[in-house]
Enzyme design. Structure first.
Site, PDB file in Angstrom:
ATOM      1  N   ILE A 137       0.830  -1.208   0.000  1.00  0.00           N
ATOM      2  CA  ILE A 137       0.000   0.000   0.000  1.00  0.00           C
ATOM      3  C   ILE A 137       0.863   1.256   0.000  1.00  0.00           C
ATOM      4  O   ILE A 137       0.382   2.338  -0.316  1.00  0.00           O
ATOM      5  CB  ILE A 137      -0.976   0.048   1.198  1.00  0.00           C
ATOM      6  CG1 ILE A 137      -0.237   0.156   2.534  1.00  0.00           C
ATOM      7  CG2 ILE A 137      -1.911  -1.160   1.191  1.00  0.00           C
ATOM      8  CD1 ILE A 137      -1.146   0.532   3.704  1.00  0.00           C
ATOM      9  N   ASP A 138       2.155   1.105   0.346  1.00  0.00           N
ATOM     10  CA  ASP A 138       3.035   2.283   0.413  1.00  0.00           C
ATOM     11  C   ASP A 138       3.447   2.776  -0.972  1.00  0.00           C
ATOM     12  O   ASP A 138       3.935   3.892  -1.106  1.00  0.00           O
ATOM     13  CB  ASP A 138       4.294   1.950   1.218  1.00  0.00           C
ATOM     14  CG  ASP A 138       3.984   1.722   2.682  1.00  0.00           C
ATOM     15  OD1 ASP A 138       2.957   2.255   3.161  1.00  0.00           O
ATOM     16  OD2 ASP A 138       4.751   1.011   3.355  1.00  0.00           O
ATOM     17  N   MET A 180      -0.873   6.085   6.873  1.00  0.00           N
ATOM     18  CA  MET A 180       0.304   5.208   6.851  1.00  0.00           C
ATOM     19  C   MET A 180       1.296   5.624   5.772  1.00  0.00           C
ATOM     20  O   MET A 180       0.921   6.204   4.756  1.00  0.00           O
ATOM     21  CB  MET A 180      -0.119   3.759   6.604  1.00  0.00           C
ATOM     22  CG  MET A 180      -0.646   3.028   7.826  1.00  0.00           C
ATOM     23  SD  MET A 180      -1.010   1.283   7.396  1.00  0.00           S
ATOM     24  CE  MET A 180      -1.426   0.614   9.031  1.00  0.00           C
ATOM     25  N   ARG A 182       5.778   5.141   5.948  1.00  0.00           N
ATOM     26  CA  ARG A 182       6.942   5.513   6.757  1.00  0.00           C
ATOM     27  C   ARG A 182       7.871   6.461   6.006  1.00  0.00           C
ATOM     28  O   ARG A 182       8.283   7.489   6.528  1.00  0.00           O
ATOM     29  CB  ARG A 182       7.686   4.238   7.142  1.00  0.00           C
ATOM     30  CG  ARG A 182       8.853   4.439   8.076  1.00  0.00           C
ATOM     31  CD  ARG A 182       9.490   3.108   8.370  1.00  0.00           C
ATOM     32  NE  ARG A 182       8.528   2.199   8.979  1.00  0.00           N
ATOM     33  CZ  ARG A 182       8.318   2.121  10.286  1.00  0.00           C
ATOM     34  NH1 ARG A 182       8.992   2.898  11.106  1.00  0.00           N
ATOM     35  NH2 ARG A 182       7.432   1.272  10.774  1.00  0.00           N
ATOM     36  N   GLU A 237       2.300   9.392   8.743  1.00  0.00           N
ATOM     37  CA  GLU A 237       2.835   8.922  10.024  1.00  0.00           C
ATOM     38  C   GLU A 237       4.350   9.072  10.070  1.00  0.00           C
ATOM     39  O   GLU A 237       4.934   9.099  11.151  1.00  0.00           O
ATOM     40  CB  GLU A 237       2.458   7.450  10.223  1.00  0.00           C
ATOM     41  CG  GLU A 237       3.113   6.509   9.224  1.00  0.00           C
ATOM     42  CD  GLU A 237       2.757   5.039   9.414  1.00  0.00           C
ATOM     43  OE1 GLU A 237       1.892   4.728  10.248  1.00  0.00           O
ATOM     44  OE2 GLU A 237       3.365   4.200   8.704  1.00  0.00           O
ATOM     45  N   TYR A 295      -5.307   0.585  10.720  1.00  0.00           N
ATOM     46  CA  TYR A 295      -5.398  -0.615   9.891  1.00  0.00           C
ATOM     47  C   TYR A 295      -6.581  -0.582   8.937  1.00  0.00           C
ATOM     48  O   TYR A 295      -6.617  -1.337   7.969  1.00  0.00           O
ATOM     49  CB  TYR A 295      -5.372  -1.860  10.785  1.00  0.00           C
ATOM     50  CG  TYR A 295      -4.012  -1.985  11.413  1.00  0.00           C
ATOM     51  CD1 TYR A 295      -2.970  -2.581  10.714  1.00  0.00           C
ATOM     52  CD2 TYR A 295      -3.731  -1.386  12.637  1.00  0.00           C
ATOM     53  CE1 TYR A 295      -1.695  -2.618  11.231  1.00  0.00           C
ATOM     54  CE2 TYR A 295      -2.451  -1.412  13.164  1.00  0.00           C
ATOM     55  CZ  TYR A 295      -1.435  -2.035  12.463  1.00  0.00           C
ATOM     56  OH  TYR A 295      -0.162  -2.043  12.974  1.00  0.00           O
ATOM     57  N   GLN A 297      -7.274   1.492   6.695  1.00  0.00           N
ATOM     58  CA  GLN A 297      -6.912   1.912   5.335  1.00  0.00           C
ATOM     59  C   GLN A 297      -6.352   0.769   4.490  1.00  0.00           C
ATOM     60  O   GLN A 297      -6.338   0.861   3.275  1.00  0.00           O
ATOM     61  CB  GLN A 297      -5.939   3.087   5.383  1.00  0.00           C
ATOM     62  CG  GLN A 297      -4.611   2.781   6.032  1.00  0.00           C
ATOM     63  CD  GLN A 297      -3.908   4.027   6.544  1.00  0.00           C
ATOM     64  OE1 GLN A 297      -3.673   4.973   5.822  1.00  0.00           O
ATOM     65  NE2 GLN A 297      -3.565   4.031   7.820  1.00  0.00           N
ATOM     66  N   ARG A 298      -5.905  -0.289   5.108  1.00  0.00           N
ATOM     67  CA  ARG A 298      -5.422  -1.410   4.297  1.00  0.00           C
ATOM     68  C   ARG A 298      -6.320  -2.632   4.399  1.00  0.00           C
ATOM     69  O   ARG A 298      -6.145  -3.586   3.637  1.00  0.00           O
ATOM     70  CB  ARG A 298      -3.985  -1.783   4.683  1.00  0.00           C
ATOM     71  CG  ARG A 298      -3.856  -2.619   5.948  1.00  0.00           C
ATOM     72  CD  ARG A 298      -2.406  -2.989   6.213  1.00  0.00           C
ATOM     73  NE  ARG A 298      -2.292  -3.953   7.293  1.00  0.00           N
ATOM     74  CZ  ARG A 298      -1.216  -4.140   8.032  1.00  0.00           C
ATOM     75  NH1 ARG A 298      -0.146  -3.396   7.812  1.00  0.00           N
ATOM     76  NH2 ARG A 298      -1.186  -5.045   8.976  1.00  0.00           N
TER      77      ARG A 298
END
Lengths: 405, 405
Positions: A137-138, A180, A182, A237, A295, A297-298
């Site tokens: 998802i990133d 989310m 990183r 985040e 969580y 969102q995924r």
């Protein structure tokens, strides 16, 4: 001709469409000549070293299709990041079961695992075809226009901000939504696709690709609040100061770290709460609310991009086709063609493994607090069909009679 | 026959379907003989005292239908809770504009506002028909089988827990999801509708209708985690100890209070974080994650129950019909007929105003950590059509060759 035995596994964080890739592998593998078994490892590489396999040759096509439409890793996943000793355990098990083809669906950590397994297999002269199938998802895999799983999570974020903006317009104040991501801001940036009218939120977007300065943040929030009487903010985040220290780390000293040495950023509402406290205390704004999408969102059941579903299915199918009709190990990658279609390529594992893509500069505006139209054009087709839309009453003001306030 | 002038407003927290009620009022009012104007007040009663009106007689039916399908209060809302002086301001404005019918869409605070306005109008011999139209995701209005807005929020919560359960099964650990609902646990209880298989979460549900004991909570989590290797927990933001003190209040001393004297429970992730810390510290479980569903559960664009939409529209229509064809003020209430249909009634305002319904005992199991089948049967038809479903691979274990671990 010796019979082929397939092993497929899922690693890293689940997505809304990772089971499409799994089912793409299984159904395409079952169509290949000479395939005797298709195994799935439970909970990724951990299931391999534990010999925890399920026989997917004995699963119906019908149920596989239903599982494909279900979010989260149906085989189970893992955060294990194998070292050399772990990989030797993997070989012991693969050899014992006569596995000839290994497919691992995951992000950049998983692609690195495939690279190690591929290299160790070559060094040990063990005949094993290794293919990495992209998933995150990133959206932070290099060599890919975008990654399966990203579009559905992006759709969730866009729909969430579209709704949060309407809520905030009804009861004005400051709203902070933490998303989310990183190192890569792609998912946070998707908040911009929830905006329709000029005065809609998100009014400000903070990405990990830019340093975060609390004073500038407060200045921007103040200006937006003065202009619109409210302010909707999307925050990654992973925002950090100029030294690279996560803003969250400034809040709490005793943070959980995972096996990769990463600080736990998800599964806590601390960053949203911290930012809200700062806005309340230093700007004197009363109604300030923060949500951490966490969580949902995924994993949210029922928010998925049909484009994402199709592509996730195809990367699984293509992986099997590369394995059976190609001549080398690699990582399947999505490439954009026209507006809008995709094609696939098999990249060398070393080109993808362990690397992190972040948002390209031309996707971020000069101030670093919004995306560009280039990003909107990039993301829009990925969100798929049937995006819900928001409408508002047109202004027809009634003349005041009393002429007060 | 003197001409009628309608005023409609929206109060309290927005929902996914409150605009259906607004549009139900507007379209039905525009059909009545002798109605000259339909005004909307911006931001509830505050818009009345500020004479901040829009003329909804000049809005197209087409756009009204689009607005009806959009979540959150299109007119804007308010948390103002008028006292006697505030109500006198309301009369001054209503009289100045010649308003004959007042419709207020909202929860129990808003119904109390309608009651005061109705009583003061009668005392002042001001001819005003006042109708309260129900709306609240909390489902806490007395005299109603359920309230418009609840079903769509319940659907969000059920879909969220269905997805969170899949995610938690893929990467096992403890997951805590905190749901809105200060005094009534209906929305938290909706998490149970996300469960399909016997070992699915949510495994534990904590409601404000029962006292919360941290030691019992930890004991239940430990037992569940030992049994399934994981634990998914739904927690109401309103959980409290035996003295009635919110668990969140035990965490922080300096909490924001709203105009009604209520502590701010939403818009902060503190309760989830607190509970996660307790589980980590006292049970020694490593992977513990908490989400606070926050504003998404009432505002998310694209998660709505079609049953909820229809009923929200109808309470708006019925309000106008009661006002024009009935003989008294009141509050529109939903009553269940068969399985499943509804009928409507006009309750005396004093029967509804300012009262809070909580979950009936037969909806909660004996241990106080789950709902009953009676509740599942109660909620299921409200969630509407097209609920997404989750599927899993059937167990076909492969025999171990190495016979280790």
């Amino acid at each position: 001709m010796s019979l082929a035995k397939i092993l497929v596994a899922q690693g890293g964080g689940p997505t809304a469409v990772i089971n499409q890739s799994l089912v793409g592998v299984v159904l395409e593998a079952r169509r290949q000549a000479g395939v005797s078994k298709v195994y799935g490892a439970r909970h990724g590489v951990r299931g391999i070293v534990n010999e925890d396999f399920v026989d997917l040759t004995q699963e119906t096509s019908h149920n596989l299709e239903l599982v494909a439409g279900t979010p989260a890793s149906a085989l189970g996943s893992t955060r294990d990041k194998p070292d050399a000793a772990y990989c030797r355990e993997i070989f012991t098990v693969l050899q014992a079961h006569g596995i000839t083809h290994f497919f691992y669906i995951g992000g950049n950590d998983s692609s690195d695992t495939v690279r190690i397994v591929s290299e160790e297999a070559a060094a040990a002269s063990y005949p094993l075809r290794c293919i990495h199938i992209p998933k995150t998802i990133d959206n932070d895999l290099v060599g890919n226009d975008h990654t399966p799983g990203y579009a559905s999570a992006a759709r969730f974020v866009a729909q969430a901000f579209a709704g949060a903006n309407l809520d905030n317009a009804a009861l004005p104040g400051v709203y902070v939504g933490v998303v989310m991501g990183r190192h890569a801001g792609f998912l946070t940036a998707a908040a911009a696709l929830g905006k329709k009218f000029d005065d809609d939120g998100p009014h400000l977007i903070y990405l990990p690709e830019r340093d975060f300065h609390l004073d500038e943040f407060l200045r921007d929030v103040k200006a937006t609040h003065e202009r619109y009487g409210r302010c909707v903010i999307a925050v990654s985040e992973g925002i950090h100061d100029a030294s690279g220290a996560p803003m969250l780390a400034k809040l709490a000293g005793d943070l959980e770290r995972d096996a990769h040495g990463n600080v736990q950023l998800s599964g806590t509402g601390a960053l949203a709460d911290l930012l809200c406290e700062e806005v309340k205390a230093r700007l004197g704004i009363k109604r300030v609310r923060g949500d951490t999408f966490g969580y949902l969102q995924r994993s949210f059941l029922g928010c998925v991009s049909d484009v994402d579903q199709r592509e996730a299915r195809e990367v699984g199918e293509k992986a099997v086709q590369y394995a059976f009709h190609g001549s080398r190990d690699g990582s399947v990658a999505i490439q954009r063609v026209g507006y809008y279609s995709v094609d696939y390529a098999l990249l060398p594992l070393a080109d993808v493994a362990g690397k992190t893509r972040t948002m390209e500069d031309h996707f971020i505006n000069e101030a670093g607090t919004d995306v560009t139209d280039a990003f909107r054009l990039y993301l829009r087709p990925l969100l798929g069909s049937g995006m819900p839309d928001a409408f508002r009453l047109r202004p027809n003001p009634v003349e005041k009679v009393l002429g007060r306030g």
